[in-house]
Design a protein around this motif. Structure first.
Motif, PDB file in Angstrom:
ATOM      1  N   ALA A 122     -20.629 -15.055 -35.634  1.00 26.05           N
ATOM      2  CA  ALA A 122     -21.785 -15.447 -34.819  1.00 26.05           C
ATOM      3  C   ALA A 122     -21.383 -15.716 -33.379  1.00 26.05           C
ATOM      4  CB  ALA A 122     -22.456 -16.669 -35.423  1.00 26.05           C
ATOM      5  N   LEU A 123     -20.226 -16.358 -33.177  1.00 30.39           N
ATOM      6  CA  LEU A 123     -19.761 -16.651 -31.818  1.00 30.39           C
ATOM      7  C   LEU A 123     -19.406 -15.366 -31.081  1.00 30.39           C
ATOM      8  CD1 LEU A 123     -17.628 -19.850 -32.481  1.00 30.39           C
ATOM      9  CD2 LEU A 123     -19.804 -19.722 -31.248  1.00 30.39           C
ATOM     10  N   ASP A 124     -18.829 -14.400 -31.789  1.00 34.00           N
ATOM     11  CA  ASP A 124     -18.572 -13.093 -31.179  1.00 34.00           C
ATOM     12  C   ASP A 124     -19.862 -12.498 -30.633  1.00 34.00           C
ATOM     13  OD1 ASP A 124     -15.855 -13.069 -31.609  1.00 34.00           O
ATOM     14  OD2 ASP A 124     -15.948 -11.876 -33.447  1.00 34.00           O
ATOM     15  N   SER A 125     -20.940 -12.645 -31.395  1.00 37.38           N
ATOM     16  CA  SER A 125     -22.234 -12.095 -30.970  1.00 37.38           C
ATOM     17  C   SER A 125     -22.744 -12.790 -29.714  1.00 37.38           C
ATOM     18  CB  SER A 125     -23.265 -12.239 -32.099  1.00 37.38           C
ATOM     19  OG  SER A 125     -22.896 -11.462 -33.221  1.00 37.38           O
ATOM     20  N   ALA A 126     -22.297 -14.032 -29.505  1.00 37.48           N
ATOM     21  CA  ALA A 126     -22.718 -14.775 -28.318  1.00 37.48           C
ATOM     22  C   ALA A 126     -21.765 -14.576 -27.143  1.00 37.48           C
ATOM     23  CB  ALA A 126     -22.820 -16.270 -28.651  1.00 37.48           C
ATOM     24  N   GLY A 127     -20.731 -13.750 -27.342  1.00 36.71           N
ATOM     25  CA  GLY A 127     -19.772 -13.516 -26.268  1.00 36.71           C
ATOM     26  C   GLY A 127     -18.711 -14.584 -26.166  1.00 36.71           C
ATOM     27  N   ILE A 128     -18.585 -15.435 -27.187  1.00 36.61           N
ATOM     28  CA  ILE A 128     -17.599 -16.522 -27.165  1.00 36.61           C
ATOM     29  C   ILE A 128     -16.371 -16.079 -27.946  1.00 36.61           C
ATOM     30  CG2 ILE A 128     -17.124 -18.890 -27.885  1.00 36.61           C
ATOM     31  CD1 ILE A 128     -20.098 -19.491 -27.441  1.00 36.61           C
ATOM     32  N   THR A 129     -15.289 -15.783 -27.234  1.00 36.32           N
ATOM     33  CA  THR A 129     -14.083 -15.249 -27.868  1.00 36.32           C
ATOM     34  C   THR A 129     -12.824 -16.013 -27.488  1.00 36.32           C
ATOM     35  OG1 THR A 129     -13.820 -13.650 -26.054  1.00 36.32           O
ATOM     36  CG2 THR A 129     -15.048 -12.915 -28.006  1.00 36.32           C
ATOM     37  N   LYS A 130     -12.982 -17.135 -26.782  1.00 38.80           N
ATOM     38  CA  LYS A 130     -11.832 -17.946 -26.379  1.00 38.80           C
ATOM     39  C   LYS A 130     -12.103 -19.410 -26.672  1.00 38.80           C
ATOM     40  CE  LYS A 130     -10.381 -14.876 -22.610  1.00 38.80           C
ATOM     41  NZ  LYS A 130      -9.093 -14.476 -23.214  1.00 38.80           N
ATOM     42  N   GLY A 131     -11.035 -20.174 -26.907  1.00 36.23           N
ATOM     43  CA  GLY A 131     -11.153 -21.609 -27.108  1.00 36.23           C
ATOM     44  C   GLY A 131     -10.758 -22.047 -28.502  1.00 36.23           C
ATOM     45  N   GLU A 156     -21.440 -27.303 -21.913  1.00 39.79           N
ATOM     46  CA  GLU A 156     -20.994 -28.545 -21.270  1.00 39.79           C
ATOM     47  C   GLU A 156     -19.616 -28.361 -20.648  1.00 39.79           C
ATOM     48  OE1 GLU A 156     -22.484 -31.444 -20.937  1.00 39.79           O
ATOM     49  OE2 GLU A 156     -24.211 -31.355 -22.278  1.00 39.79           O
ATOM     50  N   SER A 157     -18.728 -27.648 -21.348  1.00 45.84           N
ATOM     51  CA  SER A 157     -17.356 -27.476 -20.872  1.00 45.84           C
ATOM     52  C   SER A 157     -17.282 -26.643 -19.610  1.00 45.84           C
ATOM     53  CB  SER A 157     -16.495 -26.810 -21.952  1.00 45.84           C
ATOM     54  OG  SER A 157     -16.298 -27.661 -23.056  1.00 45.84           O
ATOM     55  N   THR A 158     -18.031 -25.562 -19.584  1.00 41.15           N
ATOM     56  CA  THR A 158     -17.907 -24.597 -18.494  1.00 41.15           C
ATOM     57  C   THR A 158     -18.948 -24.760 -17.404  1.00 41.15           C
ATOM     58  OG1 THR A 158     -19.322 -22.969 -19.609  1.00 41.15           O
ATOM     59  CG2 THR A 158     -16.966 -22.912 -20.125  1.00 41.15           C
ATOM     60  N   GLY A 159     -20.006 -25.518 -17.688  1.00 41.76           N
ATOM     61  CA  GLY A 159     -21.075 -25.644 -16.715  1.00 41.76           C
ATOM     62  C   GLY A 159     -21.909 -24.385 -16.592  1.00 41.76           C
ATOM     63  N   THR A 160     -21.785 -23.485 -17.579  1.00 42.71           N
ATOM     64  CA  THR A 160     -22.507 -22.213 -17.557  1.00 42.71           C
ATOM     65  C   THR A 160     -23.407 -22.119 -18.780  1.00 42.71           C
ATOM     66  OG1 THR A 160     -20.662 -21.139 -16.435  1.00 42.71           O
ATOM     67  CG2 THR A 160     -22.291 -19.702 -17.473  1.00 42.71           C
ATOM     68  N   LYS A 161     -24.683 -21.884 -18.566  1.00 42.50           N
ATOM     69  CA  LYS A 161     -25.644 -21.824 -19.666  1.00 42.50           C
ATOM     70  C   LYS A 161     -25.574 -20.482 -20.381  1.00 42.50           C
ATOM     71  CE  LYS A 161     -30.605 -22.238 -20.657  1.00 42.50           C
ATOM     72  NZ  LYS A 161     -30.375 -23.030 -21.875  1.00 42.50           N
ATOM     73  N   ILE A 162     -25.578 -20.536 -21.717  1.00 44.21           N
ATOM     74  CA  ILE A 162     -25.676 -19.328 -22.527  1.00 44.21           C
ATOM     75  C   ILE A 162     -27.151 -18.928 -22.566  1.00 44.21           C
ATOM     76  CG2 ILE A 162     -25.246 -18.307 -24.798  1.00 44.21           C
ATOM     77  CD1 ILE A 162     -23.204 -20.567 -25.269  1.00 44.21           C
ATOM     78  N   PRO A 163     -27.479 -17.667 -22.312  1.00 40.01           N
ATOM     79  CA  PRO A 163     -28.898 -17.253 -22.351  1.00 40.01           C
ATOM     80  C   PRO A 163     -29.547 -17.611 -23.681  1.00 40.01           C
ATOM     81  CG  PRO A 163     -27.543 -15.521 -21.414  1.00 40.01           C
ATOM     82  CD  PRO A 163     -26.590 -16.570 -21.921  1.00 40.01           C
ATOM     83  N   SER A 251     -22.205 -10.038 -23.297  1.00 39.98           N
ATOM     84  CA  SER A 251     -21.026  -9.543 -22.584  1.00 39.98           C
ATOM     85  C   SER A 251     -20.886 -10.225 -21.225  1.00 39.98           C
ATOM     86  CB  SER A 251     -21.114  -8.027 -22.393  1.00 39.98           C
ATOM     87  OG  SER A 251     -21.051  -7.357 -23.631  1.00 39.98           O
ATOM     88  N   GLN A 252     -22.027 -10.466 -20.582  1.00 37.47           N
ATOM     89  CA  GLN A 252     -22.000 -11.145 -19.294  1.00 37.47           C
ATOM     90  C   GLN A 252     -21.480 -12.573 -19.450  1.00 37.47           C
ATOM     91  OE1 GLN A 252     -25.809 -11.329 -17.346  1.00 37.47           O
ATOM     92  NE2 GLN A 252     -24.962 -12.064 -15.413  1.00 37.47           N
ATOM     93  N   TYR A 253     -21.945 -13.262 -20.497  1.00 43.48           N
ATOM     94  CA  TYR A 253     -21.451 -14.620 -20.713  1.00 43.48           C
ATOM     95  C   TYR A 253     -19.962 -14.591 -21.059  1.00 43.48           C
ATOM     96  CZ  TYR A 253     -20.712 -19.318 -22.372  1.00 43.48           C
ATOM     97  OH  TYR A 253     -20.200 -20.578 -22.522  1.00 43.48           O
ATOM     98  N   GLN A 254     -19.529 -13.611 -21.847  1.00 45.73           N
ATOM     99  CA  GLN A 254     -18.119 -13.489 -22.199  1.00 45.73           C
ATOM    100  C   GLN A 254     -17.261 -13.355 -20.937  1.00 45.73           C
ATOM    101  OE1 GLN A 254     -17.197 -10.107 -24.636  1.00 45.73           O
ATOM    102  NE2 GLN A 254     -15.179 -10.875 -25.199  1.00 45.73           N
ATOM    103  N   SER A 255     -17.723 -12.581 -19.975  1.00 49.36           N
ATOM    104  CA  SER A 255     -16.997 -12.419 -18.717  1.00 49.36           C
ATOM    105  C   SER A 255     -16.934 -13.726 -17.943  1.00 49.36           C
ATOM    106  CB  SER A 255     -17.660 -11.336 -17.852  1.00 49.36           C
ATOM    107  OG  SER A 255     -17.615 -10.084 -18.491  1.00 49.36           O
ATOM    108  N   GLN A 256     -18.042 -14.472 -17.956  1.00 46.20           N
ATOM    109  CA  GLN A 256     -18.068 -15.763 -17.264  1.00 46.20           C
ATOM    110  C   GLN A 256     -17.111 -16.745 -17.924  1.00 46.20           C
ATOM    111  OE1 GLN A 256     -22.332 -16.408 -17.642  1.00 46.20           O
ATOM    112  NE2 GLN A 256     -22.662 -16.012 -15.475  1.00 46.20           N
ATOM    113  N   LEU A 257     -17.088 -16.761 -19.263  1.00 47.86           N
ATOM    114  CA  LEU A 257     -16.195 -17.660 -19.983  1.00 47.86           C
ATOM    115  C   LEU A 257     -14.746 -17.298 -19.712  1.00 47.86           C
ATOM    116  CD1 LEU A 257     -15.648 -19.906 -22.036  1.00 47.86           C
ATOM    117  CD2 LEU A 257     -15.952 -18.222 -23.862  1.00 47.86           C
TER     118      LEU A 257
END
Length: 299
Positions: A122-131, A156-163, A251-257
């Protein structure tokens, strides 16, 4: 190096360890490497909260709370289940420091339904691949509500909202996998692996067509000897359609993360301590020296 210099460095290391404990680093915009998100039932019970804190073993982490209202906003569109404020137990810790692949640790003595593979899918689908992600509960819980907490922790950690659409797709995927796992002859991890394989095949074909996705689901299930009902196939197809439709935003969020992790903003405490010590050992690297090529803002 003189004995006095060595002693001074040792004292600096001790001071950094004492005054900048793990999880206490705050960044511009109120971000923090480590965030703990509590289910509201756990948060409002001091004993439960202490059990969770002991499991996570972090000091001064930023705290966040997932409420029943938060969960119901998700589940009402997915499973049609509603929860009371005394039913939200699952808790998550996220540490985004360090440039590493995602590591997921689930307390299987308390989390009964959702497995590390399911969270990862599920996290992969959200672009979350680190941490580093840890999930637990003070009492037995399915763990389904924890995904919302994990994603909130990343925000909260990154200050960047996930769509919102990306979060909806990831949450839908967790609920879908949980339901299919309960109804099929396969384990939860087998369902997660099947989901990953289907998503890979769908991505290769770059399709959101229900008929094509249904054929892929049937083929992957058959190849892995997984028996699932037509109804479960339909909800899998719907979930994967949703995931595929938001892949560009994910993918855009993954790049930001990745940019946040790689920028030095999420340096580990050890890295910060070493950088500080190096500035003492090598005075030419001190902040404000115009001869240095290092970026002092990273210290």
């Amino acid at each position: 190096m003189s004995g006095k210099s060595i002693c001074a460095i040792i004292l600096v290391i001790i001071a950094v360890a004492i005054f900048v404990p793990f999880g206490s680093s705050d960044h511009v915009g109120g971000t923090s490497d480590v965030v703990v998100t509590y289910g509201e039932t756990t948060y409002n019970n001091a004993e439960y909260k202490q059990i969770v804190n002991n499991y996570f073993n972090v000091n001064n982490a930023k705290e966040s709370v997932i409420t029943a209202n938060d969960v119901n906003k998700i589940s009402s569109d997915i499973s049609q289940r509603t929860y009371n404020s005394n039913q939200i137990f699952s808790c998550a810790m996220v540490d985004v420091s360090g440039n590493n692949n995602i590591d997921i640790d689930v307390d299987t003595s308390k989390i009964t339904t959702v497995t590390p593979s399911m969270y990862k899918s599920a996290l992969d689908s959200a672009g979350i691949t680190k941490g580093h992600v840890k999930i637990t509960s003070p009492v037995s819980a399915t763990g389904e509500s924890a995904l919302a907490g994990i994603m909130q922790s990343y925000e909260e950690s990154t200050g960047t909202k996930i769509p919102d659409k990306v979060k909806d797709a990831a949450n839908n995927e967790i609920y879908t996998q949980s339901e299919v796992a309960q109804n099929s002859n396969a384990s939860a991890d087998d369902i997660a692996k099947m989901m990953d394989t289907v998503k890979e095949e769908v991505a290769k074909e770059n399709t959101t067509d229900a008929g094509k996705i249904t054929n892929i689901v049937n083929n992957v299930a058959s190849n892995n000897n997984i028996q699932i009902s037509n109804n479960d196939i339909n909800i899998l197809v719907n979930s994967i359609q949703q995931t595929q439709s938001v892949k560009d935003q994910a993918s855009q969020y993954q790049s930001q993360l990745s940019g946040y992790v790689n920028s030095g903003a999420a340096q580990s405490i050890f890295d910060r301590a070493i950088a500080f010590i190096n500035s003492i050992i090598n005075p030419t690297n001190k902040v404000g020296n115009t001869n240095t090529t290092n970026n002092s803002s990273n210290y």
